[in-house]
Design a protein around this motif. Sequence first.
Motif, PDB file in Angstrom:
ATOM      1  N   LYS A 182       0.825  -1.212   0.000  1.00 37.16           N
ATOM      2  CA  LYS A 182       0.000   0.000   0.000  1.00 37.16           C
ATOM      3  C   LYS A 182       0.865   1.271   0.000  1.00 37.16           C
ATOM      4  N   THR A 183       1.883   1.278   0.861  1.00 40.34           N
ATOM      5  CA  THR A 183       2.726   2.474   0.944  1.00 40.34           C
ATOM      6  C   THR A 183       3.616   2.615  -0.295  1.00 40.34           C
ATOM      7  N   LYS A 184       3.979   1.486  -0.925  1.00 40.05           N
ATOM      8  CA  LYS A 184       4.768   1.545  -2.164  1.00 40.05           C
ATOM      9  C   LYS A 184       3.961   2.192  -3.274  1.00 40.05           C
ATOM     10  N   MET A 226       2.724   7.344  -6.460  1.00 47.25           N
ATOM     11  CA  MET A 226       1.823   8.471  -6.717  1.00 47.25           C
ATOM     12  C   MET A 226       2.423   9.802  -6.257  1.00 47.25           C
ATOM     13  N   MET A 227       3.280   9.756  -5.224  1.00 51.21           N
ATOM     14  CA  MET A 227       3.857  10.984  -4.660  1.00 51.21           C
ATOM     15  C   MET A 227       5.293  11.225  -5.117  1.00 51.21           C
ATOM     16  N   LYS A 228       5.756  10.475  -6.092  1.00 47.54           N
ATOM     17  CA  LYS A 228       7.151  10.537  -6.515  1.00 47.54           C
ATOM     18  C   LYS A 228       7.598  11.956  -6.855  1.00 47.54           C
ATOM     19  N   ASN A 229       6.836  12.651  -7.666  1.00 51.37           N
ATOM     20  CA  ASN A 229       7.200  14.002  -8.085  1.00 51.37           C
ATOM     21  C   ASN A 229       7.185  14.983  -6.911  1.00 51.37           C
ATOM     22  N   ASN A 230       6.205  14.814  -6.016  1.00 54.73           N
ATOM     23  CA  ASN A 230       6.127  15.686  -4.841  1.00 54.73           C
ATOM     24  C   ASN A 230       7.331  15.498  -3.929  1.00 54.73           C
ATOM     25  N   LEU A 231       7.741  14.237  -3.753  1.00 52.00           N
ATOM     26  CA  LEU A 231       8.888  13.950  -2.898  1.00 52.00           C
ATOM     27  C   LEU A 231      10.176  14.496  -3.504  1.00 52.00           C
ATOM     28  N   LYS A 232      10.304  14.399  -4.825  1.00 51.76           N
ATOM     29  CA  LYS A 232      11.480  14.953  -5.501  1.00 51.76           C
ATOM     30  C   LYS A 232      11.549  16.460  -5.326  1.00 51.76           C
TER      31      LYS A 232
END
Length: 329
Positions: free
Chosen positions: A254-256, A261-267
């Motif tokens: 689930k967290t993966k 989905m949040m990859k761009n936000n985290l970058k």
Amino acid sequence: MKIAIDGMGGDHAPKEILEGVFQAVEDFQDIEFLVYGDEAKMAPYLKSHNRVKVIHCAEVIEGTDEPVRAVRRKKDASMVKMAHAVADGEADACVSAGNTGALMAAGLFVVHRIDGIDRPALSTTLPTLDGAGFDMLDLGANADAKPENLLQYAIMGSIYAKKVRGIEKPTVGLLNIGTEEKKGNDLTKHAFTLLKECEDIHFIGNVEARELLNHVADVVVTDGFTGNMVLKTIEGVAGNMFSMLKDAFMSSTKTKLAAVMMKNNLKEIKTKMDYTEYGGAALFGLKAPVVKAHGSSNAKAFYSAIRQTHLMVEHEVCETIDSTISKEN
């Protein structure tokens, strides 16, 4: 303008250093580069370009070398030859990702201080939550400081913030354990008075460490011992925070999926918190710009340090510091 480069300094030299240089050659048409280093080791990463000149050096100052001794004894080291190019007027500024202490020693003993500057200060632009960043000095050039040193740090930091970062009226804060005027030790109490009376800066008073990333001031001054501790704390917290986030996102299916989905936000967050995006650490108070890129610089980080150096030369930061300090004295 001409910028001298230590081609052998840093964890990933010469490859990443030269890649950063050649990127800068393409983006800045007004820069000529003098690259100092071992020609044989640099050869695989060199490209023929009429604005890049390579000067062979037989020695390298290692990260384990004692700084002052290395600068005095390794006369043919890339960092030392680079500094001499600036001192002799062959280059307008220099950049290295090598031994920080050695670069400071080369700056002091080869490039030399501006008349009236008691102690040069190491400064870099650190991240803030709004993305604007703030300049902090001293970050470790001098462990101890006098109130007069902090005043000079404030003047130099303000000039840099205005000319390089484009802040019309940069605010200056004095790092302290509380915001009240009478807070702190003898150093901060006496420095507060000097800063408050100085007409060349926009002093807003004491600021606390917990507010730094909230952009409480554009320039923050402190002694080098405290500044270095704050810098390393910010580095450590940021690095560990992302490690914890990574562990949390990799803990289940689930967290993966959430991580994808949040990859761009985290970058975006990681980039905002990475102070190497802002450039290197400049040694303020010298007769010409001497910039220290992070020891682990990749090509992008070294390019950022070159861009910062270009702005310092273009906007005559050292000359303005010189004239301002002369007026104060």
